[in-house]
Design a protein around this motif. Structure first.
Motif, mmCIF file in Angstrom:
data_model
loop_
_atom_site.group_PDB
_atom_site.id
_atom_site.type_symbol
_atom_site.label_atom_id
_atom_site.label_comp_id
_atom_site.label_asym_id
_atom_site.label_seq_id
_atom_site.Cartn_x
_atom_site.Cartn_y
_atom_site.Cartn_z
ATOM 1 N N GLU A 182 -22.217 -17.584 88.910
ATOM 2 C CA GLU A 182 -21.203 -17.264 89.888
ATOM 3 C C GLU A 182 -21.575 -16.081 90.767
ATOM 4 O OE1 GLU A 182 -17.159 -18.412 87.731
ATOM 5 O OE2 GLU A 182 -17.355 -18.225 89.860
ATOM 6 N N VAL A 183 -22.728 -16.136 91.391
ATOM 7 C CA VAL A 183 -23.188 -15.044 92.257
ATOM 8 C C VAL A 183 -23.032 -15.481 93.696
ATOM 9 C CG1 VAL A 183 -25.164 -13.654 92.923
ATOM 10 C CG2 VAL A 183 -24.804 -14.212 90.533
ATOM 11 N N THR A 184 -22.546 -14.591 94.527
ATOM 12 C CA THR A 184 -22.384 -14.953 95.926
ATOM 13 C C THR A 184 -23.719 -15.205 96.586
ATOM 14 O OG1 THR A 184 -22.113 -12.596 96.206
ATOM 15 C CG2 THR A 184 -20.212 -13.962 96.669
ATOM 16 N N VAL A 185 -23.749 -16.189 97.443
ATOM 17 C CA VAL A 185 -24.879 -16.416 98.325
ATOM 18 C C VAL A 185 -24.337 -16.337 99.740
ATOM 19 C CG1 VAL A 185 -26.157 -17.783 96.660
ATOM 20 C CG2 VAL A 185 -24.557 -18.930 98.144
ATOM 21 N N ALA A 186 -25.152 -16.616 100.718
ATOM 22 C CA ALA A 186 -24.717 -16.454 102.105
ATOM 23 C C ALA A 186 -23.535 -17.371 102.431
ATOM 24 C CB ALA A 186 -25.874 -16.767 103.038
ATOM 25 N N ASP A 187 -22.618 -16.877 103.227
ATOM 26 C CA ASP A 187 -21.494 -17.708 103.652
ATOM 27 C C ASP A 187 -22.005 -18.859 104.511
ATOM 28 O OD1 ASP A 187 -19.964 -15.904 102.431
ATOM 29 O OD2 ASP A 187 -18.935 -15.146 104.216
ATOM 30 N N ARG A 188 -21.451 -20.066 104.238
ATOM 31 C CA ARG A 188 -21.854 -21.211 105.049
ATOM 32 C C ARG A 188 -21.241 -21.111 106.436
ATOM 33 N NH1 ARG A 188 -20.583 -27.213 102.990
ATOM 34 N NH2 ARG A 188 -18.476 -26.394 103.059
ATOM 35 N N THR A 189 -19.977 -20.725 106.499
ATOM 36 C CA THR A 189 -19.340 -20.453 107.785
ATOM 37 C C THR A 189 -18.509 -19.199 107.591
ATOM 38 O OG1 THR A 189 -17.240 -21.592 107.418
ATOM 39 C CG2 THR A 189 -19.094 -22.963 108.087
ATOM 40 N N SER A 190 -17.964 -18.686 108.697
ATOM 41 C CA SER A 190 -17.153 -17.476 108.602
ATOM 42 C C SER A 190 -15.829 -17.743 107.907
ATOM 43 C CB SER A 190 -16.896 -16.915 110.001
ATOM 44 O OG SER A 190 -16.220 -17.871 110.803
ATOM 45 N N ASP A 191 -15.473 -19.033 107.717
ATOM 46 C CA ASP A 191 -14.196 -19.382 107.090
ATOM 47 C C ASP A 191 -14.329 -19.678 105.605
ATOM 48 O OD1 ASP A 191 -12.829 -19.183 109.516
ATOM 49 O OD2 ASP A 191 -13.406 -21.220 110.070
ATOM 50 N N GLN A 192 -15.523 -19.564 105.051
ATOM 51 C CA GLN A 192 -15.738 -19.890 103.646
ATOM 52 C C GLN A 192 -16.617 -18.841 102.986
ATOM 53 O OE1 GLN A 192 -17.487 -23.763 104.445
ATOM 54 N NE2 GLN A 192 -15.727 -24.780 103.500
ATOM 55 N N ILE A 193 -16.525 -18.799 101.674
ATOM 56 C CA ILE A 193 -17.434 -17.966 100.889
ATOM 57 C C ILE A 193 -18.052 -18.854 99.816
ATOM 58 C CG2 ILE A 193 -15.578 -17.170 99.349
ATOM 59 C CD1 ILE A 193 -17.127 -14.504 99.116
ATOM 60 N N ALA A 194 -19.339 -18.696 99.617
ATOM 61 C CA ALA A 194 -20.056 -19.540 98.671
ATOM 62 C C ALA A 194 -20.178 -18.831 97.329
ATOM 63 C CB ALA A 194 -21.448 -19.879 99.214
ATOM 64 N N VAL A 195 -19.906 -19.547 96.253
ATOM 65 C CA VAL A 195 -20.070 -19.022 94.896
ATOM 66 C C VAL A 195 -20.872 -20.035 94.101
ATOM 67 C CG1 VAL A 195 -17.908 -17.738 94.979
ATOM 68 C CG2 VAL A 195 -17.921 -20.046 94.049
ATOM 69 N N GLU A 196 -21.482 -19.559 93.024
ATOM 70 C CA GLU A 196 -22.228 -20.446 92.143
ATOM 71 C C GLU A 196 -21.661 -20.372 90.749
ATOM 72 O OE1 GLU A 196 -26.423 -20.121 92.147
ATOM 73 O OE2 GLU A 196 -26.622 -20.293 94.318
ATOM 74 N N LEU A 197 -21.582 -21.505 90.095
ATOM 75 C CA LEU A 197 -21.165 -21.582 88.701
ATOM 76 C C LEU A 197 -22.027 -22.612 88.010
ATOM 77 C CD1 LEU A 197 -19.362 -20.988 86.308
ATOM 78 C CD2 LEU A 197 -17.732 -22.668 87.178
ATOM 79 N N GLY A 198 -22.830 -22.152 87.052
ATOM 80 C CA GLY A 198 -23.671 -23.073 86.306
ATOM 81 C C GLY A 198 -24.642 -23.830 87.179
ATOM 82 N N GLY A 199 -25.155 -23.192 88.229
ATOM 83 C CA GLY A 199 -26.143 -23.842 89.077
ATOM 84 C C GLY A 199 -25.556 -24.700 90.185
ATOM 85 N N VAL A 200 -24.216 -24.801 90.259
ATOM 86 C CA VAL A 200 -23.562 -25.602 91.301
ATOM 87 C C VAL A 200 -22.925 -24.655 92.317
ATOM 88 C CG1 VAL A 200 -21.762 -27.293 91.808
ATOM 89 C CG2 VAL A 200 -23.108 -27.483 89.699
ATOM 90 N N THR A 201 -23.275 -24.821 93.583
ATOM 91 C CA THR A 201 -22.712 -23.987 94.641
ATOM 92 C C THR A 201 -21.420 -24.618 95.161
ATOM 93 O OG1 THR A 201 -24.909 -23.231 95.307
ATOM 94 C CG2 THR A 201 -23.121 -22.942 96.895
ATOM 95 N N ARG A 202 -20.377 -23.811 95.222
ATOM 96 C CA ARG A 202 -19.101 -24.259 95.772
ATOM 97 C C ARG A 202 -18.753 -23.392 96.974
ATOM 98 N NH1 ARG A 202 -15.183 -25.000 90.448
ATOM 99 N NH2 ARG A 202 -16.460 -26.557 89.378
ATOM 100 N N PHE A 203 -18.089 -24.009 97.955
ATOM 101 C CA PHE A 203 -17.656 -23.277 99.138
ATOM 102 C C PHE A 203 -16.138 -23.180 99.109
ATOM 103 C CE2 PHE A 203 -21.808 -24.926 100.129
ATOM 104 C CZ PHE A 203 -22.426 -23.851 100.740
ATOM 105 N N VAL A 204 -15.651 -21.968 98.969
ATOM 106 C CA VAL A 204 -14.220 -21.716 98.849
ATOM 107 C C VAL A 204 -13.687 -21.233 100.189
ATOM 108 C CG1 VAL A 204 -12.451 -20.363 97.657
ATOM 109 C CG2 VAL A 204 -14.496 -21.113 96.412
#
Length: 294
Positions: A177-199
């Motif tokens: 669950e480490v942040t990576v670069a935001d995909r857009t200015s309206d989302q934040i990317a997180v990782e959990l168990g190797g899967v990236t999610r955009f919140v």
């Protein structure tokens, strides 16, 4: 079924390890301890209860570098008992592997922990306890060779570097669950168990500080990111997020109630009631008044 105890003095990493263990159907229970003293207290209670007792522990997933006693110290103490629980070391440092195997550890898992690697450690623990073998898991890591002599070097993969630092060529394992670069200015990317999610930032009701991490709370879920609360406060101020406490950042539009009780101020955000510090209370009331009047 395994009864597990996870020990780590970094709360976010302990929560991640417990999440992965509790997600494994072969683990019947997984409890956490945030320091060596608490871990020894629980293990002592388990040993007094006996292997079949209600407080029994089959395997301890043990961090090495902790404040006070280290994981190696705990393992040495357990070695003096007739039937101690199994030990799996979970650490960011590969340099202790020889000592770990000298202390009869059944596995040595490097952080950041990958789900398939932890699943392999669980399989080994079940095998040590005499559970029947399970069908081969194509995602599991191959078995390691027998522990080498103390003078040999253990050929383990290098741990991933900290976020934002360069790494040597080669594959990089994801951090929990480490942040990576935001995909857009309206989302934040997180990782959990190797899967990236955009919140979506618009879905976040409030943010809770957890050391160098922050936990993003949405409706019915939360996501841990490795980014300080102060950084999110600066980035999201224009989106209506306000600091109400040293531990909390709240989306102004998600506040349902402002409560004043005996000189203390709190807000209700969904089902959560969050305290407002005195230094932020007046500013928050003014902001809510302006927000309500448009």
């Amino acid at each position: 079924m395994l009864r597990a105890l996870a020990v780590d003095d970094e709360k976010p990493l302990l929560e991640e390890l417990l999440y992965l263990l509790r997600s494994d159907p072969r683990v019947s229970s997984a409890e956490g301890a945030c320091d060596a003293t608490e871990a020894l207290r629980r293990i002592t209670r388990a040993l007094e209860s006996g292997p079949e007792g209600p407080d029994g522990i089959d395997v301890v997933f043990l961090d090495i570098q902790m404040a006070g006693l280290t994981g190696l110290d705990i393992a040495r103490l357990l070695a003096g008992f007739a039937r101690p629980p199994l030990i799996v070391f979970v650490t960011a440092h590969e340099g202790f592997a020889v000592q770990a195997f000298d202390l009869k550890a059944i596995d040595y898992v490097l952080k950041p922990v990958r789900p398939e690697r932890l699943a392999e450690a669980v399989r080994r623990a079940r095998a040590q306890l005499g559970d029947p073998p399970q069908p081969a898991d194509p995602t599991a890591c191959p078995a390691l060779p027998d522990p080498p002599a103390a003078s040999a070097r253990v050929p383990l993969p290098a741990p991933a570097a900290a976020v934002g630092t360069p790494t040597a060529p080669g594959p990089r394992r994801p951090a929990p669950e480490v942040t990576v670069a935001d995909r857009t200015s309206d989302q934040i990317a997180v990782e959990l168990g190797g899967v990236t999610r955009f919140v979506a930032i618009a879905d976040i009701a409030y943010v809770e500080a957890q050391g160098d991490y922050a936990r993003l709370h949405t409706d019915g879920a939360s996501h841990l990111v490795r980014i300080p609360l102060s950084t999110l406060e600066e980035r999201w101020a224009a989106r209506g997020f306000v600091r109400i406490h040293r531990r909390h950042l709240v989306a102004l539009g998600r506040i349902d109630e402002l409560r004043l009780d005996s000189g203390t101020t709190s807000v209700r955000v969904g089902s959560a009631e969050l305290q407002v510090s005195r230094r932020h209370a007046r500013e928050l009331r003014d902001l809510l008044t302006r927000h309500a009047t448009g």
